[in-house]
Design a protein around this motif. Structure first.
Motif, PDB file in Angstrom:
ATOM      1  N   LEU A  98      40.022  44.947  44.074  1.00  6.64           N
ATOM      2  CA  LEU A  98      39.731  44.312  42.798  1.00  6.64           C
ATOM      3  C   LEU A  98      40.157  42.853  42.786  1.00  6.64           C
ATOM      4  N   ILE A  99      41.328  42.575  43.337  1.00 10.60           N
ATOM      5  CA  ILE A  99      41.775  41.183  43.442  1.00 10.60           C
ATOM      6  C   ILE A  99      40.852  40.412  44.374  1.00 10.60           C
ATOM      7  N   ALA A 100      40.476  41.018  45.490  1.00  8.96           N
ATOM      8  CA  ALA A 100      39.547  40.379  46.421  1.00  8.96           C
ATOM      9  C   ALA A 100      38.196  40.132  45.759  1.00  8.96           C
ATOM     10  N   GLY A 101      37.823  40.992  44.810  1.00  7.09           N
ATOM     11  CA  GLY A 101      36.554  40.854  44.109  1.00  7.09           C
ATOM     12  C   GLY A 101      36.570  39.846  42.979  1.00  7.09           C
ATOM     13  N   GLU A 106      53.725  44.888  42.673  1.00  7.37           N
ATOM     14  CA  GLU A 106      53.922  44.429  44.046  1.00  7.37           C
ATOM     15  C   GLU A 106      52.604  44.384  44.809  1.00  7.37           C
ATOM     16  N   ARG A 107      51.746  45.359  44.570  1.00  5.42           N
ATOM     17  CA  ARG A 107      50.448  45.396  45.249  1.00  5.42           C
ATOM     18  C   ARG A 107      49.550  44.251  44.776  1.00  5.42           C
ATOM     19  N   ILE A 108      49.599  43.944  43.494  1.00  2.75           N
ATOM     20  CA  ILE A 108      48.819  42.821  42.977  1.00  2.75           C
ATOM     21  C   ILE A 108      49.293  41.511  43.593  1.00  2.75           C
ATOM     22  N   THR A 109      50.606  41.320  43.623  1.00  2.00           N
ATOM     23  CA  THR A 109      51.168  40.096  44.201  1.00  2.00           C
ATOM     24  C   THR A 109      50.779  39.950  45.669  1.00  2.00           C
ATOM     25  N   ALA A 110      50.879  41.037  46.427  1.00  2.00           N
ATOM     26  CA  ALA A 110      50.523  40.997  47.847  1.00  2.00           C
ATOM     27  C   ALA A 110      49.043  40.690  48.022  1.00  2.00           C
ATOM     28  N   LYS A 119      48.306  36.980  47.385  1.00  2.00           N
ATOM     29  CA  LYS A 119      48.726  36.160  48.523  1.00  2.00           C
ATOM     30  C   LYS A 119      47.711  36.263  49.655  1.00  2.00           C
ATOM     31  N   ARG A 120      47.199  37.463  49.870  1.00  2.00           N
ATOM     32  CA  ARG A 120      46.282  37.689  50.984  1.00  2.00           C
ATOM     33  C   ARG A 120      44.889  37.128  50.732  1.00  2.00           C
ATOM     34  N   TYR A 121      44.353  37.352  49.531  1.00  2.00           N
ATOM     35  CA  TYR A 121      42.945  37.023  49.277  1.00  2.00           C
ATOM     36  C   TYR A 121      42.719  35.707  48.558  1.00  2.00           C
ATOM     37  N   THR A 122      43.715  35.222  47.859  1.00  2.00           N
ATOM     38  CA  THR A 122      43.519  33.983  47.092  1.00  2.00           C
ATOM     39  C   THR A 122      44.474  32.874  47.501  1.00  2.00           C
ATOM     40  N   GLY A 123      45.478  33.209  48.281  1.00  2.00           N
ATOM     41  CA  GLY A 123      46.456  32.207  48.669  1.00  2.00           C
ATOM     42  C   GLY A 123      47.409  31.839  47.556  1.00  2.00           C
ATOM     43  N   ARG A 124      47.343  32.612  46.460  1.00  2.00           N
ATOM     44  CA  ARG A 124      48.196  32.329  45.317  1.00  2.00           C
ATOM     45  C   ARG A 124      49.467  33.155  45.368  1.00  2.00           C
ATOM     46  N   ASN A 125      50.552  32.546  44.899  1.00  2.00           N
ATOM     47  CA  ASN A 125      51.815  33.251  44.731  1.00  2.00           C
ATOM     48  C   ASN A 125      52.378  32.839  43.391  1.00  2.00           C
ATOM     49  N   ASP A 126      52.115  33.652  42.364  1.00  2.00           N
ATOM     50  CA  ASP A 126      52.499  33.277  41.000  1.00  2.00           C
ATOM     51  C   ASP A 126      53.966  33.527  40.688  1.00  2.00           C
TER      52      ASP A 126
END
Length: 216
Positions: A172-175, A201-205, A208-215
């Motif tokens: 979903l995050i990748a989408g 934790e899964r959303i944060t990971a 980081k993986r798909y958007t390069g974001r670390n909020d």
């Protein structure tokens, strides 16, 4: 506004726990937003519950949103209201509640998302992405392709809801989802705090993986 993990309270799924208890446990697990959703509760009681949740979210810094009821949201000092396609129009709600009050809208396709944003919505919730049993009126899911279309059509935060669990957060995050909204995946779990923490934790990971974001 941060909507990474958006938890919707639901006493029917909560194993006997109250809206406020679900909210407290979810916030302890890292929920970024809490939505009070109750289709049966009377206005006075809903306001009382809303004030309880308002105090909980103030302590943790989470956003507090009320489903459908703008009057209740304003009465209990919520951060915003979430409206469906058949509810009050966002531009009408905005006249009654100027910014920074948050207005979110449920949408099922890109056209509805564009219309919602043009009318003043601060975020849209793609509802549902996948089929779900948590909401009787949810309808069929639009899938990841529908989520991508909506993400491409608007610039406001896009929240995915419907049929979401720990195993499909990353896709979903990748989408294109900025966050996920859940009912049973948190409120319906034996350990609400642990379930919320795991999803967070899964959303944060995934971000980081798909958007390069670390909020964080």
């Amino acid at each position: 506004m941060r909507f990474d993990l958006y938890v919707i309270t639901d006493e029917a799924n909560g194993g006997g726990r109250s809206h406020a208890e679900i909210a407290r446990l979810a916030c302890t697990g890292g929920a970024d937003a809490i939505q009070l959703r109750d289709k049966c509760c009377r206005s006075r009681e809903l306001c009382r519950i809303g004030r309880e949740i308002r105090e909980i979210t103030k302590e943790t810094g989470a956003l507090f949103i009320v489903n459908d009821r703008l009057d209740v949201a304003l009465a209990c000092g919520a951060d915003g209201v979430h409206l469906g396609q058949g509810d009050l129009r966002p531009d009408t709600a905005r006249q009654l509640a100027p910014r920074p009050f948050i207005i979110g809208i449920s949408v099922g396709n890109a056209a509805e998302a564009v219309a919602a944003v043009e009318a003043g919505a601060d975020y849209v919730a793609v509802s549902p992405v996948f089929a779900t049993s948590s909401k009787d009126d949810a309808g069929p899911g639009c899938g990841l392709s529908g989520l991508r279309e909506i993400r491409a059509a608007v610039s406001v935060p896009v929240i995915a809801i419907g049929g979401i669990g720990r195993d499909n957060v990353a896709e979903l995050i990748a989408g294109g989802a900025d966050g996920i909204a859940v009912i049973s995946a948190v409120a319906g779990q034996p350990d609400i705090t642990a379930a919320a923490r795991d999803l967070r934790e899964r959303i944060t990971a995934a971000k980081k993986r798909y958007t390069g974001r670390n909020d964080d």
